[in-house]
Write an enzyme that holds these catalytic residues in place. Structure first.
Site, PDB file in Angstrom:
ATOM      1  N   GLY A 200      13.022   4.604 -54.738  1.00  0.00           N
ATOM      2  CA  GLY A 200      12.747   5.323 -53.507  1.00  0.00           C
ATOM      3  C   GLY A 200      13.962   5.993 -52.907  1.00  0.00           C
ATOM      4  O   GLY A 200      14.916   6.366 -53.599  1.00  0.00           O
ATOM      5  N   LEU A 226       5.777   6.111 -58.824  1.00  0.00           N
ATOM      6  CA  LEU A 226       7.087   6.578 -58.395  1.00  0.00           C
ATOM      7  C   LEU A 226       8.226   5.793 -59.040  1.00  0.00           C
ATOM      8  O   LEU A 226       8.280   4.561 -58.944  1.00  0.00           O
ATOM      9  CB  LEU A 226       7.194   6.472 -56.865  1.00  0.00           C
ATOM     10  CG  LEU A 226       8.531   6.911 -56.245  1.00  0.00           C
ATOM     11  CD1 LEU A 226       8.770   8.390 -56.497  1.00  0.00           C
ATOM     12  CD2 LEU A 226       8.554   6.591 -54.765  1.00  0.00           C
ATOM     13  N   ASP A 227       9.124   6.523 -59.721  1.00  0.00           N
ATOM     14  CA  ASP A 227      10.335   5.958 -60.321  1.00  0.00           C
ATOM     15  C   ASP A 227      10.040   4.868 -61.350  1.00  0.00           C
ATOM     16  O   ASP A 227      10.875   3.984 -61.581  1.00  0.00           O
ATOM     17  CB  ASP A 227      11.271   5.392 -59.238  1.00  0.00           C
ATOM     18  CG  ASP A 227      11.790   6.467 -58.299  1.00  0.00           C
ATOM     19  OD1 ASP A 227      11.855   7.636 -58.722  1.00  0.00           O
ATOM     20  OD2 ASP A 227      12.118   6.143 -57.147  1.00  0.00           O
ATOM     21  N   GLU A 228       8.868   4.923 -61.980  1.00  0.00           N
ATOM     22  CA  GLU A 228       8.532   3.899 -62.967  1.00  0.00           C
ATOM     23  C   GLU A 228       8.166   4.492 -64.329  1.00  0.00           C
ATOM     24  O   GLU A 228       7.634   3.787 -65.180  1.00  0.00           O
ATOM     25  CB  GLU A 228       7.383   3.028 -62.443  1.00  0.00           C
ATOM     26  CG  GLU A 228       7.768   2.163 -61.255  1.00  0.00           C
ATOM     27  CD  GLU A 228       6.730   1.110 -60.925  1.00  0.00           C
ATOM     28  OE1 GLU A 228       5.815   0.898 -61.738  1.00  0.00           O
ATOM     29  OE2 GLU A 228       6.834   0.504 -59.843  1.00  0.00           O
TER      30      GLU A 228
END
Length: 284
Positions: A200, A226-228
């Site tokens: 994040g 998100l961001d994975e």
């Protein structure tokens, strides 16, 4: 002019695949100059990348003939012909260090790509890079209320340019699930943290509060989570208790541009293979 082409493939592992592929290329007049393969014992998947010189072989004949083999073995495959420069759209917000670095590496021939557009949610005069030249620049402002319309504009640029890859070079907007799905498998992000830690916003400030002794950056494929997305490349820099969040941000810029360039180059050279939520990356 290069005469080198690349064949990349993945499928379920089975005996004889290396001999099958190398034998096919040789029989069709190709001279193999590099071959890497990996059989994952956990997933049972097989991955192979071969570089070879055509030596006057018939491109269309090889492509059509290999398609029959690929269909028989349920392969996901690509055959890149000599001197093809993949089309790339770069997206950026206010921080242009990663953008400038990619443009520089393209200009000196380190990364073989054709940047067909630069897209930003800020006007061009916000950026300081002098390497954009005559590359088309699109300023698409975005707010919470206009996000669907703005993403439709981005989709149009990607479609009209025929982009092979979209790179989020510090584009500080979260893509919608619809946009992430549209770009599935062809969008790379640089996250200014060593994932899976500090996801994040403001990861350097999060790292500072935790007193970390290393900061890092992660380049990954964009997914709806998100961001994975599957990780392509990572790196770190040593830090100390003396450094403020702003100093960590400054130190992190070098790591970010280095990691993103490595990921983009590997993807464009067909060295990255999806293996579930993980990747297989063949080194140059």
């Amino acid at each position: 002019m290069s005469n080198t082409s690349t064949l990349a493939l993945s499928c379920k592992n089975q005996p004889g695949l290396v001999a099958l592929v190398s034998g096919f290329l040789t029989e069709n007049g190709a001279d193999i100059t590099d071959l890497q393969q990996y059989a994952d014992p956990i997933s049972g998947n097989f991955f192979l990348r071969a570089e070879f010189d055509w030596n006057g072989a018939d491109h269309d004949k090889i492509r059509n003939s290999f398609k029959q083999i690929a269909d028989q073995h349920s392969m996901i495959w690509s055959l890149r012909e000599p001197d093809y420069a993949p089309k790339v759209v770069l997206m950026v917000s206010k921080f242009d260090h990663a953008l400038g670095d990619l443009l520089y590496r393209m200009r000196i021939g380190e990364i073989n790509m054709n940047v067909v557009a630069i897209v930003s949610n800020h006007p061009q005069n916000v950026l300081t890079t002098s390497l954009m030249g005559d590359i088309p620049y699109y300023h698409f402002p975005i707010t919470k209320d206009t996000k669907p319309q703005q993403e439709a504009q981005v989709k149009q640029v990607v479609t009209d340019t025929g982009a092979d890859l979209v790179v989020l070079a510090r584009y500080m907007q979260i893509l919608s699930d619809d946009m992430a799905s549209f770009l599935n498998g062809r969008c790379i992000n640089i996250h200014h943290s060593f994932l899976p830690g500090f996801k994040g916003a403001k990861p350097y400030h999060q790292a500072y509060k935790r007193g970390v002794k290393m900061i890092g950056a992660t380049s990954h494929y964009v997914t709806e989570d998100l961001d994975e997305g599957p990780i392509i490349a990572q790196d770190v820099a040593v830090c100390s208790h003396r450094e403020t969040p702003d100093q960590l941000v400054a130190k992190g810029r070098d790591v970010e541009r280095r990691v993103l360039a490595r990921a983009v180059k590997a993807h464009l050279e067909d060295r990255v293979f999806l293996n579930g939520q993980r990747t297989v990356v063949f080194e140059a």
